[in-house]
Design a protein around this motif. Structure first.
Motif, PDB file in Angstrom:
ATOM      1  N   UNK A  98       4.235   4.412 -39.661  1.00  0.00           N
ATOM      2  CA  UNK A  98       5.595   4.973 -39.615  1.00  0.00           C
ATOM      3  C   UNK A  98       6.093   5.385 -40.999  1.00  0.00           C
ATOM      4  N   UNK A  99       5.202   5.318 -41.998  1.00  0.00           N
ATOM      5  CA  UNK A  99       5.522   5.842 -43.322  1.00  0.00           C
ATOM      6  C   UNK A  99       6.256   4.912 -44.248  1.00  0.00           C
ATOM      7  N   UNK A 100       6.269   3.604 -43.947  1.00  0.00           N
ATOM      8  CA  UNK A 100       6.992   2.650 -44.793  1.00  0.00           C
ATOM      9  C   UNK A 100       6.087   1.910 -45.768  1.00  0.00           C
ATOM     10  N   UNK A 101       4.779   2.100 -45.676  1.00  0.00           N
ATOM     11  CA  UNK A 101       3.861   1.523 -46.640  1.00  0.00           C
ATOM     12  C   UNK A 101       3.428   0.110 -46.310  1.00  0.00           C
ATOM     13  N   UNK A 102       2.330  -0.309 -46.951  1.00  0.00           N
ATOM     14  CA  UNK A 102       1.743  -1.613 -46.652  1.00  0.00           C
ATOM     15  C   UNK A 102       2.581  -2.765 -47.205  1.00  0.00           C
ATOM     16  N   UNK A 103       3.250  -2.561 -48.348  1.00  0.00           N
ATOM     17  CA  UNK A 103       4.001  -3.654 -48.963  1.00  0.00           C
ATOM     18  C   UNK A 103       5.109  -4.140 -48.043  1.00  0.00           C
ATOM     19  N   UNK A 104       5.867  -3.208 -47.499  1.00  0.00           N
ATOM     20  CA  UNK A 104       6.947  -3.590 -46.597  1.00  0.00           C
ATOM     21  C   UNK A 104       6.396  -4.258 -45.340  1.00  0.00           C
ATOM     22  N   UNK A 136       3.701  -6.210 -45.199  1.00  0.00           N
ATOM     23  CA  UNK A 136       3.404  -7.601 -45.578  1.00  0.00           C
ATOM     24  C   UNK A 136       4.685  -8.433 -45.689  1.00  0.00           C
ATOM     25  N   UNK A 137       5.714  -7.873 -46.339  1.00  0.00           N
ATOM     26  CA  UNK A 137       6.965  -8.613 -46.513  1.00  0.00           C
ATOM     27  C   UNK A 137       7.599  -8.955 -45.165  1.00  0.00           C
ATOM     28  N   UNK A 138       7.608  -7.976 -44.262  1.00  0.00           N
ATOM     29  CA  UNK A 138       8.191  -8.207 -42.939  1.00  0.00           C
ATOM     30  C   UNK A 138       7.376  -9.237 -42.164  1.00  0.00           C
ATOM     31  N   UNK A 139       6.046  -9.137 -42.267  1.00  0.00           N
ATOM     32  CA  UNK A 139       5.192 -10.104 -41.564  1.00  0.00           C
ATOM     33  C   UNK A 139       5.420 -11.516 -42.100  1.00  0.00           C
ATOM     34  N   UNK A 140       5.575 -11.638 -43.415  1.00  0.00           N
ATOM     35  CA  UNK A 140       5.849 -12.949 -44.002  1.00  0.00           C
ATOM     36  C   UNK A 140       7.156 -13.534 -43.517  1.00  0.00           C
ATOM     37  N   UNK A 141       8.171 -12.691 -43.390  1.00  0.00           N
ATOM     38  CA  UNK A 141       9.468 -13.155 -42.904  1.00  0.00           C
ATOM     39  C   UNK A 141       9.366 -13.661 -41.463  1.00  0.00           C
ATOM     40  N   UNK A 142       8.556 -12.976 -40.649  1.00  0.00           N
ATOM     41  CA  UNK A 142       8.422 -13.344 -39.238  1.00  0.00           C
ATOM     42  C   UNK A 142       7.729 -14.695 -39.073  1.00  0.00           C
ATOM     43  N   UNK A 143       6.679 -14.953 -39.848  1.00  0.00           N
ATOM     44  CA  UNK A 143       5.918 -16.195 -39.641  1.00  0.00           C
ATOM     45  C   UNK A 143       6.398 -17.327 -40.540  1.00  0.00           C
ATOM     46  N   UNK A 174       0.734  -4.389 -41.135  1.00  0.00           N
ATOM     47  CA  UNK A 174       0.456  -3.348 -42.135  1.00  0.00           C
ATOM     48  C   UNK A 174       0.113  -1.998 -41.513  1.00  0.00           C
ATOM     49  N   UNK A 175      -0.810  -1.912 -40.533  1.00  0.00           N
ATOM     50  CA  UNK A 175      -1.074  -0.590 -39.927  1.00  0.00           C
ATOM     51  C   UNK A 175       0.163   0.025 -39.286  1.00  0.00           C
ATOM     52  N   UNK A 176       1.015  -0.806 -38.667  1.00  0.00           N
ATOM     53  CA  UNK A 176       2.224  -0.280 -38.028  1.00  0.00           C
ATOM     54  C   UNK A 176       3.156   0.326 -39.070  1.00  0.00           C
ATOM     55  N   UNK A 177       3.390  -0.406 -40.146  1.00  0.00           N
ATOM     56  CA  UNK A 177       4.309   0.084 -41.173  1.00  0.00           C
ATOM     57  C   UNK A 177       3.738   1.307 -41.903  1.00  0.00           C
ATOM     58  N   UNK A 178       2.428   1.335 -42.107  1.00  0.00           N
ATOM     59  CA  UNK A 178       1.836   2.516 -42.740  1.00  0.00           C
ATOM     60  C   UNK A 178       1.912   3.716 -41.806  1.00  0.00           C
TER      61      UNK A 178
END
Length: 613
Positions: free
Chosen positions: A30-36, A38-45, A24-28
């Motif tokens: 770079x300006x992509x927001x917290x939702x994306x 979380x979604x990306x993190x869910x896909x990874x794990x 979440x901090x990484x995506x926020x």
């Protein structure tokens, strides 16, 4: 064995927390927001990444409680009268948008070669927007309470209500459905209506007495448990009656919105809401079946684009038809162009009655999830590529060639009050503001306000800042006030500058910018309030005057100490937000060594606000 199972569960919990904390901090950033994130993190794990989890549906069922609690908190902010005021948006705008979008999406499916019934089911599922994603986006941008945000909330509420009639239609369209299954669904509609009536009755007559009794027990943990009981109990009641859990929680929040316990409930629920909502997005990311996507990537890609474009076109057309501005209509279309979590329920029901098979259900679910993933990216694209609407200045005069002896920048509630003594005294005042609606409203009350941005040097010249005796900075944003102060003192050093400060940190920055006078906006009103409290308690008026003056001197002394510290060690001015405690009770004899002299206290002391603000 028990130890191994416990260890495995702990690994999964740690993985969930770590995924969110890292992504979440990484995506926020770079300006992509917290939702994306979380979604990306869910896909990874998830099952198609590191395979730490193999059953995302189990997590998704638990994580849906985050959406439930989110809707409860939104309900707490929306009184019944306010909800009643949105009835046209809920049932008018909501009905029109759902009908138009369902027609377009069904047409898109039919054009792709699907039978009408299957095309309708696929399209109807995609009509149901993701409440979790849209509400989170609105909250992050602070737009839930503004008119355009309220319209989106109204549509989401109507879509939540639509899940029951859509399930009834699925049953009717099913092979061999007919009158028996339709009758069952109509019975469920009746049960749902009865559940809503029961919840309203309980909220109106039972919840407040319950919380009053619990509050008397002075047990904080019991109040927290009761708050969770209300949220989860109302959600369960709606789920058992065939409606959405989120709708039940929202209604419970609305019914408690005028309760004296509203703020306590919100504070108790907030920690659970944030964690579970993040968990929901993680679970959605895990649910994306990459094997299905890889095997059917052409079909899925085509339908993701077709459905999102068709839905966005329908939303935009409805918004423009109902007189929304182009920018508002475009934003609504991008915000709501995705499918939502209720689509999973509808598709599962359609599969259970034989309208679609398992492969179609998996493909449609993947389409919805990918659309949810693409929504934050689409909003970023909108911000970068779509220009904002130009402000209409019809009926508004732009600042040009003004010659008043006093220039007021900002005409909100503070500027309006500050201007009245000057106007009554006959002072020639020029006023500028960059809020067109406010300027038009002020004109209705006889105020002449010119359009102009006080942070621009050319506007300040046009507004006559170079020839004024005083410039009053009355804007409500701290950083804007400091920027204007620095600009005015740099370009017009002979002008006397008086500024409104939001808090102590802003006051320190304004002093360093060189303003001649600054007033923290709540100081004097808070002192009057405190003095009136002492008066109500029977304190002698002369003693009240002495006490209030002592508070001013002590506050001024603290401010001077903080100001000197900032100058000495160069620390960030905003760190001055935390004031040192009052060294002694105000009833003790005054100590000249601890306060400024009377002259300084009289000038600076009246400029300050309460400690720590």
């Amino acid at each position: 064995m028990a130890v191994e199972a416990s260890s495995s569960d702990l690994v999964q919990v740690v993985a969930l927390l770590a995924a969110g904390v890292v992504a979440v901090p990484i995506f926020k950033r770079i300006g992509l927001g917290s939702i994306l994130g979380y979604l990306a993190a869910g896909l990874v794990i998830g099952p198609f990444g590191l395979r730490i989890f193999s059953d995302p549906e189990a997590i998704l069922h638990v994580a849906e409680l985050g959406v439930v609690m989110f809707l409860f908190i939104i309900g707490l902010e929306m009184q019944p009268s306010r909800l009643w005021g949105l009835r046209r948006e809920i049932f008018g705008l909501g009905t029109l948008q759902v009908a138009i979008c369902a027609l377009l999406l069904t047409g898109a499916g039919f054009a792709g070669g699907f039978p009408v019934a299957q095309a309708f089911v696929a399209g109807a599922g995609f009509v149901l927007t993701s409440t979790a994603i849209v509400m989170q986006l609105l909250e992050e941008r602070g737009e839930i309470a503004v008119p355009k945000g309220q319209k989106i909330v109204s549509i989401l509420l109507f879509e939540d209500l639509m899940i029951v009639p859509l399930l009834a239609l699925v049953a009717f369209l099913a092979p061999g459905g007919g009158e028996t299954m339709l009758a069952e669904r109509l019975q469920e509609v009746g049960i749902g209506i009865a559940a809503i009536v029961g919840l309203v009755f309980a909220g109106r007559y039972l919840l407040n007495p319950l919380f009053r009794v619990l509050a008397d027990s002075q047990a904080r943990e019991v109040m927290t448990a009761a708050a969770l009981l209300v949220v989860l109990g109302s959600a369960l009641a709606m789920q058992l009656s065939g409606l959405s859990m989120a709708m039940g929680a929202f209604l419970a929040g609305v019914l408690l919105s005028e309760s004296t316990f509203r703020h306590q409930l919100e504070a108790d629920i907030e920690p659970f809401r944030g964690i579970l909502l993040g968990l929901f997005f993680l679970a959605v990311g895990m649910s994306l079946d990459l094997s299905i996507v890889a095997a059917n990537w052409r079909l899925i890609a085509v339908y993701v684009v077709a459905y999102m474009v068709a839905k966005a076109v329908g939303i935009y057309a409805v918004a423009r038809f109902l007189k929304a501005q182009h920018r508002e209509a475009l934003e609504r279309a991008v915000y709501m162009a995705q499918g939502g979590e209720f689509a999973f329920v509808l598709y599962s029901s359609a599969m259970a009655v034989g309208l679609i098979d398992g492969a179609a259900n998996a493909q449609l679910t993947a389409i919805v999830i990918i659309s949810m993933v693409l929504t934050p990216l689409a909003i970023v694209g909108l911000r970068w590529f779509a220009p904002r609407d130009q402000l209409s200045l019809e009926g508004v005069d732009v600042a040009d060639g003004l010659t008043g002896s006093v220039l007021i920048i900002g005409f909100g509630r503070f500027g309006q009050i500050a201007s009245q003594p000057l106007i009554l005294r006959g002072v020639d005042v020029s006023i500028i503001d960059n809020d067109v609606e406010m300027i038009q409203a002020a004109a209705n009350f006889g105020f002449k306000v010119y359009y102009g941005d006080g942070t621009r040097l050319d506007i300040l010249h046009a507004a006559g800042a170079g020839g004024t005796r005083a410039v009053l900075i009355c804007v409500d944003k701290a950083e804007t006030a400091v920027r204007i102060a620095e600009l005015v003192k740099s370009e017009f050093p002979l002008a006397t500058v008086l500024a409104r400060a939001f808090d102590r940190g802003t006051a320190l920055q304004l002093v360093h910018a060189g303003v001649d006078y600054q007033l923290r906006e709540t100081f004097e009103s808070a002192l009057v309030f405190g003095g009136s409290t002492l008066e109500a308690l029977g304190v002698d008026p002369d003693e009240i005057v002495d006490v209030i003056e002592d508070v001013r001197r002590r506050d001024a002394a603290r401010f001077e100490v903080q100001l000197a510290g900032d100058i000495r060690d160069g620390r960030n001015f905003l760190k001055g937000n935390i004031a040192t405690p009052v060294p002694a009770p105000v009833t003790t004899p005054r100590q000249p060594g601890r306060a400024l002299n009377e002259e300084t206290a009289g000038v600076l002391g009246r400029q300050q606000t309460e400690p720590g603000t």
